[in-house]
Design a protein around this motif. Sequence first.
Motif, PDB file in Angstrom:
ATOM      1  N   ILE A 129      40.771 -17.222  32.458  1.00 30.29           N
ATOM      2  CA  ILE A 129      40.373 -16.006  31.745  1.00 30.29           C
ATOM      3  C   ILE A 129      39.116 -15.412  32.356  1.00 30.29           C
ATOM      4  O   ILE A 129      38.995 -14.189  32.526  1.00 30.29           O
ATOM      5  CB  ILE A 129      40.156 -16.317  30.250  1.00 30.29           C
ATOM      6  N   VAL A 130      38.164 -16.270  32.708  1.00 30.06           N
ATOM      7  CA  VAL A 130      36.922 -15.785  33.327  1.00 30.06           C
ATOM      8  C   VAL A 130      37.226 -15.059  34.639  1.00 30.06           C
ATOM      9  O   VAL A 130      36.690 -13.973  34.918  1.00 30.06           O
ATOM     10  CB  VAL A 130      35.949 -16.956  33.565  1.00 30.06           C
ATOM     11  N   GLY A 131      38.099 -15.634  35.460  1.00 34.58           N
ATOM     12  CA  GLY A 131      38.468 -14.993  36.711  1.00 34.58           C
ATOM     13  C   GLY A 131      39.147 -13.657  36.495  1.00 34.58           C
ATOM     14  O   GLY A 131      38.859 -12.672  37.194  1.00 34.58           O
ATOM     15  N   LEU A 132      40.047 -13.583  35.515  1.00 37.21           N
ATOM     16  CA  LEU A 132      40.748 -12.326  35.240  1.00 37.21           C
ATOM     17  C   LEU A 132      39.798 -11.276  34.661  1.00 37.21           C
ATOM     18  O   LEU A 132      39.910 -10.085  34.987  1.00 37.21           O
ATOM     19  CB  LEU A 132      41.905 -12.585  34.273  1.00 37.21           C
ATOM     20  N   VAL A 133      38.881 -11.701  33.799  1.00 39.21           N
ATOM     21  CA  VAL A 133      37.907 -10.751  33.242  1.00 39.21           C
ATOM     22  C   VAL A 133      37.016 -10.194  34.352  1.00 39.21           C
ATOM     23  O   VAL A 133      36.717  -8.988  34.387  1.00 39.21           O
ATOM     24  CB  VAL A 133      37.067 -11.421  32.145  1.00 39.21           C
ATOM     25  N   ALA A 134      36.593 -11.051  35.276  1.00 39.22           N
ATOM     26  CA  ALA A 134      35.778 -10.585  36.399  1.00 39.22           C
ATOM     27  C   ALA A 134      36.555  -9.587  37.252  1.00 39.22           C
ATOM     28  O   ALA A 134      36.005  -8.551  37.674  1.00 39.22           O
ATOM     29  CB  ALA A 134      35.334 -11.775  37.241  1.00 39.22           C
ATOM     30  N   ALA A 135      37.828  -9.865  37.498  1.00 37.78           N
ATOM     31  CA  ALA A 135      38.651  -8.942  38.282  1.00 37.78           C
ATOM     32  C   ALA A 135      38.843  -7.617  37.544  1.00 37.78           C
ATOM     33  O   ALA A 135      38.775  -6.541  38.151  1.00 37.78           O
ATOM     34  CB  ALA A 135      40.001  -9.582  38.588  1.00 37.78           C
ATOM     35  N   ALA A 136      39.089  -7.689  36.232  1.00 40.37           N
ATOM     36  CA  ALA A 136      39.234  -6.461  35.445  1.00 40.37           C
ATOM     37  C   ALA A 136      37.952  -5.648  35.449  1.00 40.37           C
ATOM     38  O   ALA A 136      37.981  -4.408  35.477  1.00 40.37           O
ATOM     39  CB  ALA A 136      39.645  -6.810  34.018  1.00 40.37           C
ATOM     40  N   SER A 137      36.807  -6.333  35.446  1.00 37.30           N
ATOM     41  CA  SER A 137      35.520  -5.630  35.503  1.00 37.30           C
ATOM     42  C   SER A 137      35.359  -4.907  36.829  1.00 37.30           C
ATOM     43  O   SER A 137      34.840  -3.772  36.885  1.00 37.30           O
ATOM     44  CB  SER A 137      34.375  -6.624  35.296  1.00 37.30           C
ATOM     45  N   LEU A 138      35.794  -5.540  37.934  1.00 33.06           N
ATOM     46  CA  LEU A 138      35.755  -4.873  39.236  1.00 33.06           C
ATOM     47  C   LEU A 138      36.597  -3.606  39.235  1.00 33.06           C
ATOM     48  O   LEU A 138      36.199  -2.572  39.786  1.00 33.06           O
ATOM     49  CB  LEU A 138      36.244  -5.828  40.323  1.00 33.06           C
ATOM     50  N   VAL A 139      37.768  -3.683  38.625  1.00 27.68           N
ATOM     51  CA  VAL A 139      38.636  -2.507  38.540  1.00 27.68           C
ATOM     52  C   VAL A 139      37.951  -1.405  37.736  1.00 27.68           C
ATOM     53  O   VAL A 139      37.959  -0.221  38.122  1.00 27.68           O
ATOM     54  CB  VAL A 139      39.987  -2.882  37.895  1.00 27.68           C
ATOM     55  N   PHE A 140      37.331  -1.768  36.625  1.00 25.59           N
ATOM     56  CA  PHE A 140      36.652  -0.778  35.783  1.00 25.59           C
ATOM     57  C   PHE A 140      35.520  -0.098  36.542  1.00 25.59           C
ATOM     58  O   PHE A 140      35.367   1.127  36.508  1.00 25.59           O
ATOM     59  CB  PHE A 140      36.120  -1.469  34.527  1.00 25.59           C
ATOM     60  N   TRP A 141      34.723  -0.889  37.254  1.00 23.31           N
ATOM     61  CA  TRP A 141      33.595  -0.325  37.990  1.00 23.31           C
ATOM     62  C   TRP A 141      34.046   0.489  39.200  1.00 23.31           C
ATOM     63  O   TRP A 141      33.289   1.316  39.709  1.00 23.31           O
ATOM     64  CB  TRP A 141      32.649  -1.444  38.431  1.00 23.31           C
ATOM     65  N   SER A 142      35.263   0.270  39.670  1.00 26.09           N
ATOM     66  CA  SER A 142      35.770   1.062  40.785  1.00 26.09           C
ATOM     67  C   SER A 142      36.217   2.451  40.339  1.00 26.09           C
ATOM     68  O   SER A 142      36.528   3.304  41.176  1.00 26.09           O
ATOM     69  CB  SER A 142      36.938   0.340  41.459  1.00 26.09           C
ATOM     70  N   GLY A 143      36.274   2.667  39.025  1.00 27.31           N
ATOM     71  CA  GLY A 143      36.656   3.976  38.508  1.00 27.31           C
ATOM     72  C   GLY A 143      38.036   4.021  37.878  1.00 27.31           C
ATOM     73  O   GLY A 143      38.447   5.064  37.361  1.00 27.31           O
ATOM     74  N   LEU A 144      38.749   2.902  37.907  1.00 29.76           N
ATOM     75  CA  LEU A 144      40.078   2.857  37.299  1.00 29.76           C
ATOM     76  C   LEU A 144      39.961   2.202  35.932  1.00 29.76           C
ATOM     77  O   LEU A 144      39.552   1.045  35.824  1.00 29.76           O
ATOM     78  CB  LEU A 144      41.039   2.072  38.195  1.00 29.76           C
ATOM     79  N   HIS A 145      40.334   2.928  34.882  1.00 32.19           N
ATOM     80  CA  HIS A 145      40.191   2.402  33.529  1.00 32.19           C
ATOM     81  C   HIS A 145      41.142   3.144  32.604  1.00 32.19           C
ATOM     82  O   HIS A 145      41.857   4.068  33.029  1.00 32.19           O
ATOM     83  CB  HIS A 145      38.746   2.543  33.042  1.00 32.19           C
ATOM     84  N   ILE A 146      41.166   2.750  31.341  1.00 29.54           N
ATOM     85  CA  ILE A 146      42.058   3.385  30.376  1.00 29.54           C
ATOM     86  C   ILE A 146      41.748   4.865  30.250  1.00 29.54           C
ATOM     87  O   ILE A 146      42.633   5.706  30.200  1.00 29.54           O
ATOM     88  CB  ILE A 146      41.946   2.695  28.992  1.00 29.54           C
ATOM     89  N   GLY A 147      40.463   5.199  30.184  1.00 34.32           N
ATOM     90  CA  GLY A 147      40.058   6.602  30.113  1.00 34.32           C
ATOM     91  C   GLY A 147      40.235   7.171  28.729  1.00 34.32           C
ATOM     92  O   GLY A 147      39.743   6.620  27.747  1.00 34.32           O
ATOM     93  N   ASP A 148      40.974   8.267  28.642  1.00 35.96           N
ATOM     94  CA  ASP A 148      41.185   8.945  27.370  1.00 35.96           C
ATOM     95  C   ASP A 148      42.508   8.526  26.755  1.00 35.96           C
ATOM     96  O   ASP A 148      43.446   8.124  27.451  1.00 35.96           O
ATOM     97  CB  ASP A 148      41.189  10.466  27.564  1.00 35.96           C
ATOM     98  N   LEU A 149      42.587   8.623  25.449  1.00 37.83           N
ATOM     99  CA  LEU A 149      43.839   8.407  24.724  1.00 37.83           C
ATOM    100  C   LEU A 149      44.181   9.701  23.992  1.00 37.83           C
ATOM    101  O   LEU A 149      43.510  10.087  23.044  1.00 37.83           O
ATOM    102  CB  LEU A 149      43.711   7.258  23.723  1.00 37.83           C
ATOM    103  N   GLY A 150      45.216  10.379  24.487  1.00 41.42           N
ATOM    104  CA  GLY A 150      45.613  11.641  23.867  1.00 41.42           C
ATOM    105  C   GLY A 150      44.516  12.672  23.909  1.00 41.42           C
ATOM    106  O   GLY A 150      44.260  13.354  22.923  1.00 41.42           O
ATOM    107  N   ASN A 151      43.844  12.780  25.071  1.00 37.71           N
ATOM    108  CA  ASN A 151      42.759  13.748  25.264  1.00 37.71           C
ATOM    109  C   ASN A 151      41.538  13.449  24.404  1.00 37.71           C
ATOM    110  O   ASN A 151      40.650  14.291  24.273  1.00 37.71           O
ATOM    111  CB  ASN A 151      43.244  15.190  24.982  1.00 37.71           C
ATOM    112  N   GLN A 152      41.470  12.256  23.846  1.00 29.76           N
ATOM    113  CA  GLN A 152      40.304  11.844  23.070  1.00 29.76           C
ATOM    114  C   GLN A 152      39.469  10.894  23.915  1.00 29.76           C
ATOM    115  O   GLN A 152      39.898   9.776  24.201  1.00 29.76           O
ATOM    116  CB  GLN A 152      40.724  11.160  21.770  1.00 29.76           C
ATOM    117  N   PRO A 153      38.288  11.313  24.380  1.00 24.97           N
ATOM    118  CA  PRO A 153      37.466  10.430  25.215  1.00 24.97           C
ATOM    119  C   PRO A 153      37.008   9.210  24.442  1.00 24.97           C
ATOM    120  O   PRO A 153      36.711   9.265  23.246  1.00 24.97           O
ATOM    121  CB  PRO A 153      36.289  11.328  25.607  1.00 24.97           C
TER     122      PRO A 153
END
Length: 388
Positions: A103-127
């Motif tokens: 889990i720690v490894g996956l969370v670290a990888a997910a954090s890298l993805v988030f910091w690279s600019g890829l993330h959930i973003g908005d939901l139905g135009n709601q920031p």
Amino acid sequence: MLDLLWIAGKAFLIALILTPIVRDIFRSYNMVDRPGHRKVHAYPIPRVGGIAIAIAYGFSLITALGANSAATPAAWKLLPATALVFVTGILDDFFSLKPVFKIVGLVAAASLVFWSGLHIGDLGNQPLPVWLDYLLTVFWLLLTSNALNLIDGLDGLCAGMGLMATLTLFAAALLRHNMPLAHATLPLAGALLGFLCYNINPATVFLGDSGALLIGFLLGCYGMIWTQKSSTLLSILVPLLALSIPLLDVSLSVLRRFLLNKPIFAADRRHIHHRLLDRGFSAKQAVWVLYLFAALAAALALLSTTSPMAGNYQGVVIVLFGLAAWIGIRQLRYSEFDIAGQFLFGGGFKHALDSRMKLERLSTELLDSWDEDSWWNTLVVGALSLEL
């Protein structure tokens, strides 16, 4: 389009050539997955397919760097995080890491993805607030990674599910002219197709955690690339339906273990594919049944978002898939859900509450008894009222 096919072709050829080489090397060192209670295979098989898939996918993207496309760098953002997921998986394959370390490894990888600019973003135009966006991104990637890992129990199942989901997202990307997603997905499809040549029943090599976690993580990233280019809340139907079978399996697993008061990460033999085997299907038949349902979900996903009248179909798609999922779960005959359903809707809760109140009353009356005869009479009356 030719550039895309060339990139995917390279990934396919690399996986096709490299998979048997890696398999034979690790088999010669006796680094194999041995049969056991929860295992379906009857003889030791190397589980190092993730190595070939990771190399094929990474190499195809690296050699595509010079292509005249603004879409390729979007896929490149995934490489550092996917490398960390692959390392986590390969360590688990060799040393059987505790769940917390994975889990720690996956969370670290997910954090890298988030910091690279890829993330959930908005939901139905709601920031979303940054902290909520981060938590949802990490949760989504943990969910998809573990969903593909949990379903990796039969020859060709996880890789086939990954291939079908990848092709679904690729088709949706082409129809919506989402070239960043198309460039990210098709190389993985090529690598999975090359690997499946050795993983279809009877398999000679398994994915291992290094492959299953990698595929699930990449598919989670692809889902976020898709939603970032879409504007409606229901656009999340495409990644959800593309990954519907693995997501359904992991959801049922968590719910079953919660009802049975077991640890969420405890291993068992009650996954969807295991239930199909218990119903009399062969391993090959069970895989094809799940392929069929995944193909149906893929068709519904494309219908719901790519049709000119997509908005009119989304409600119907949700109802149809929900009905199909309910019928399928009923056919799997999970006793945990039957008992829980009887408890909640068949009068079980009322009966349990009534019995508990009778026990409390009996306890009080026994304490108030003044001699042995009255104590015995009270006990007899109370036992009869409880149907003992």
